[in-house]
Motif scaffolding. Sequence first.
Motif, short mmCIF file in Angstrom:
data_model
loop_
_atom_site.label_atom_id
_atom_site.label_comp_id
_atom_site.label_asym_id
_atom_site.label_seq_id
_atom_site.Cartn_x
_atom_site.Cartn_y
_atom_site.Cartn_z
N THR A 7 0.83 -1.23 0.00
CA THR A 7 0.00 0.00 0.00
C THR A 7 0.85 1.26 0.00
N GLU A 8 2.20 1.08 -0.02
CA GLU A 8 3.14 2.21 -0.06
C GLU A 8 2.93 3.15 1.12
N ARG A 9 2.86 2.55 2.30
CA ARG A 9 2.75 3.38 3.50
C ARG A 9 3.94 4.33 3.57
N PRO A 10 3.71 5.62 3.94
CA PRO A 10 4.82 6.58 4.00
C PRO A 10 6.00 6.02 4.80
N GLY A 11 7.16 6.10 4.26
CA GLY A 11 8.36 5.63 4.95
C GLY A 11 8.76 4.23 4.55
N GLU A 12 7.79 3.40 4.20
CA GLU A 12 8.13 2.01 3.89
C GLU A 12 8.92 1.89 2.59
N VAL A 13 8.44 2.59 1.55
CA VAL A 13 9.15 2.53 0.27
C VAL A 13 10.51 3.21 0.41
N ARG A 14 10.53 4.29 1.20
CA ARG A 14 11.79 5.00 1.42
C ARG A 14 12.81 4.08 2.08
N ASP A 15 12.38 3.34 3.10
CA ASP A 15 13.28 2.40 3.76
C ASP A 15 13.80 1.36 2.78
N LEU A 16 12.90 0.87 1.96
CA LEU A 16 13.29 -0.15 0.99
C LEU A 16 14.35 0.39 0.03
N LEU A 17 14.11 1.60 -0.50
CA LEU A 17 14.99 2.13 -1.53
C LEU A 17 16.32 2.64 -0.98
N SER A 18 16.35 2.93 0.29
CA SER A 18 17.59 3.48 0.87
C SER A 18 18.38 2.40 1.60
N SER A 19 18.05 1.13 1.41
CA SER A 19 18.71 0.05 2.16
C SER A 19 19.18 -1.05 1.22
N LYS A 20 20.11 -1.83 1.74
CA LYS A 20 20.39 -3.12 1.12
C LYS A 20 19.23 -4.04 1.50
N THR A 21 18.77 -4.83 0.56
CA THR A 21 17.55 -5.59 0.81
C THR A 21 17.81 -7.09 0.74
N VAL A 22 17.37 -7.78 1.79
CA VAL A 22 17.38 -9.25 1.78
C VAL A 22 15.92 -9.68 1.85
N ILE A 23 15.57 -10.59 0.97
CA ILE A 23 14.17 -11.02 0.90
C ILE A 23 14.07 -12.51 1.20
N LEU A 24 13.13 -12.84 2.04
CA LEU A 24 12.88 -14.24 2.38
C LEU A 24 11.56 -14.66 1.76
N ASP A 25 11.65 -15.51 0.76
CA ASP A 25 10.44 -16.04 0.13
C ASP A 25 10.11 -17.40 0.73
N GLY A 26 8.85 -17.61 1.03
CA GLY A 26 8.45 -18.87 1.68
C GLY A 26 8.17 -19.99 0.71
N CYS A 27 8.11 -19.66 -0.58
CA CYS A 27 7.87 -20.72 -1.56
C CYS A 27 8.38 -20.25 -2.93
N SER A 28 8.18 -21.09 -3.91
CA SER A 28 8.75 -20.80 -5.22
C SER A 28 7.98 -19.72 -6.00
N LEU A 29 6.91 -19.23 -5.44
CA LEU A 29 6.19 -18.14 -6.12
C LEU A 29 6.93 -16.81 -5.99
N HIS A 30 7.80 -16.70 -5.00
CA HIS A 30 8.65 -15.51 -4.81
C HIS A 30 7.84 -14.22 -4.74
N CYS A 31 6.74 -14.26 -4.01
CA CYS A 31 5.86 -13.07 -3.93
C CYS A 31 6.59 -11.86 -3.36
N ALA A 32 7.37 -12.07 -2.31
CA ALA A 32 8.04 -10.94 -1.64
C ALA A 32 9.06 -10.29 -2.57
N THR A 33 9.81 -11.14 -3.30
CA THR A 33 10.80 -10.60 -4.24
C THR A 33 10.12 -9.79 -5.33
N LYS A 34 9.04 -10.33 -5.86
CA LYS A 34 8.32 -9.61 -6.93
C LYS A 34 7.78 -8.28 -6.42
N LEU A 35 7.28 -8.30 -5.20
CA LEU A 35 6.71 -7.09 -4.63
C LEU A 35 7.80 -6.01 -4.47
N ALA A 36 8.95 -6.44 -3.89
CA ALA A 36 10.03 -5.47 -3.67
C ALA A 36 10.54 -4.90 -4.98
#
Lengths: 280, 136, 137
Positions: A44-73
């Motif tokens: 939902t692009e809550r204020p600050g959340e996208v900023r944190d994502l873009l200003s950081s190194k990102t590690v993503i943990l996907d729980g299955c092969s659909l890779h939802c979290a990676t696609k979202l990021a």
Amino acid sequence: MPKVYLLPCAGYDRPGGAITRMVAEKLASSNKEMIIGSAASLSTERPGEVRDLLSSKTVILDGCSLHCATKLAESKGAKSVKSIEVTEHIASSDSEEQKVDAICLLVEEAIREMAVDSKEPTRPRAEISDSGELTAQIDKFKLRVREGYYYSDNDFWAKVEGDKIRVGASDLLQQMTSDIYYVEIDAIGKTVELGDEAGRIESTKTAIEIISPVSGVIVEHNERLVDSPELVNESPYDEGWLYMMEPLDLSELDLLKTAGEYLEHASERAHEELGKKATE
Amino acid sequence: MSFIPKVGLIACSGEECTGGNVSRMAALKVLHKLKPHDTITICLPLFLAGDSGERGFAEVFPTITIDGCGKLCAARSTAKYSSEPAVKINVEDYMGPRCRGKEEQWRVNDGSAIVDKIAEDVAKHVEELRDALRDN
Amino acid sequence: MNKRLIALTDRRKLIVPCSGIGKTVGEVTREATRILIEELRPGVFDTVCLARIMMDEEEDTRELIRTSNVITIDGCPERCATTSVKFAGGTPVLEVLTVKVLAKNRTHRPKSILDIGEGGRQLARDVAEVVIENGGA
């Protein structure tokens, strides 16, 4: 080391989802530099959340092969991402604690790798656009460097076209000068040496000399710049070219920078020059 | 943390009234004098006329909007075209209904003390936002 | 649409400058607007906040834009003022681009956004005169 943004998929309907959440909680308790991302907030692009994502190194943990979290990021513009699909690294016979510990080790290893990467004096993170340009984001400015061109330290480019050389101003130069309202090129037939003045550019911010990136005879002007000098701003690598030359010594191109080399050089200058306010 | 975003300042610069002029003067004072190295701006209408770079602006930079009246055009436009501002300043809170008049539409005279006060407050918000980002 | 806005529509032409805050020429557009409204043609021209034009729920403003003779003054080729007026459903009767005016009067270069200097003031006057010469009033 930049801060780390860890995004667990936390999916309740997948076997690995719960593990990703437990790993995130465990690591966050021992690493104050780590931000635990929320897939819902990112969505939902809550204020600050996208900023944190873009200003950081990102590690993503996907729980299955659909890779939802990676696609979202990635859909939110994340760069420098390490994705770990937990089901690839755990055995079903492992205890919950063993699974969590195994993934924690992988995350820590990924963070260490990122730290090494960030210490290397590599060129700025660049993307290649559809138009064959390397781009880098410098504050609010997007810097574009066209592949296949040669660049001088004075921020002019040279492009080989058959037996001639086309010359123009780089994107960095046009951004530094701001809005250009007058371009004057030396007469056709004139011979200019590498580093010589070949004309001048006036803008709302400054007036600069055009420094020829190679030696040669000027054989053509971009006549469109007489009425539309703003083309240098709008299209520095295409419609806003400055002049054509018959080169005297093509080996001079070896003295110029390639697009990748120039991007590194230009990014450093851009950090210093773009957005300067004192003279605006 | 190696990257601490600058703070984006967006003034309404409203042409019709004193408040708009005050918003612009206050923003310029912070941008050029009080916090030149910590702030950045874009022209508000670039959210419409610019490319995705402008609309992505507030996703990278926390923003402070400075509006000349209670219509809050800068705050609402920033939220609509980019992202919710971190801080919203309304000149009306400082100078009351006088901000809707035309007395200082083009030149700030009596309002210069208010410009200074708003600029100081904005500069404090800039510091707080940058500190928070540094601590993260 | 309120009475004040209707009155403006009936008797005045609207000048919409870009008022760009990131470039010196943005300040020049503002000064040109002031010269037209205060000095050259008082009572003939009025202006409206560009920020209001951007708000698509401001129906009164959009109606004013659609029913007035709008003259836009932009600082740079991004043409923010013109784009915003068109976004609101208006069609400018005259579009003036400050950098084009500067190209014809190259010694009138503005100094800085905090103080456009004598060159900038002259440029603002050049822009205002372009508006008058092209039938703006």
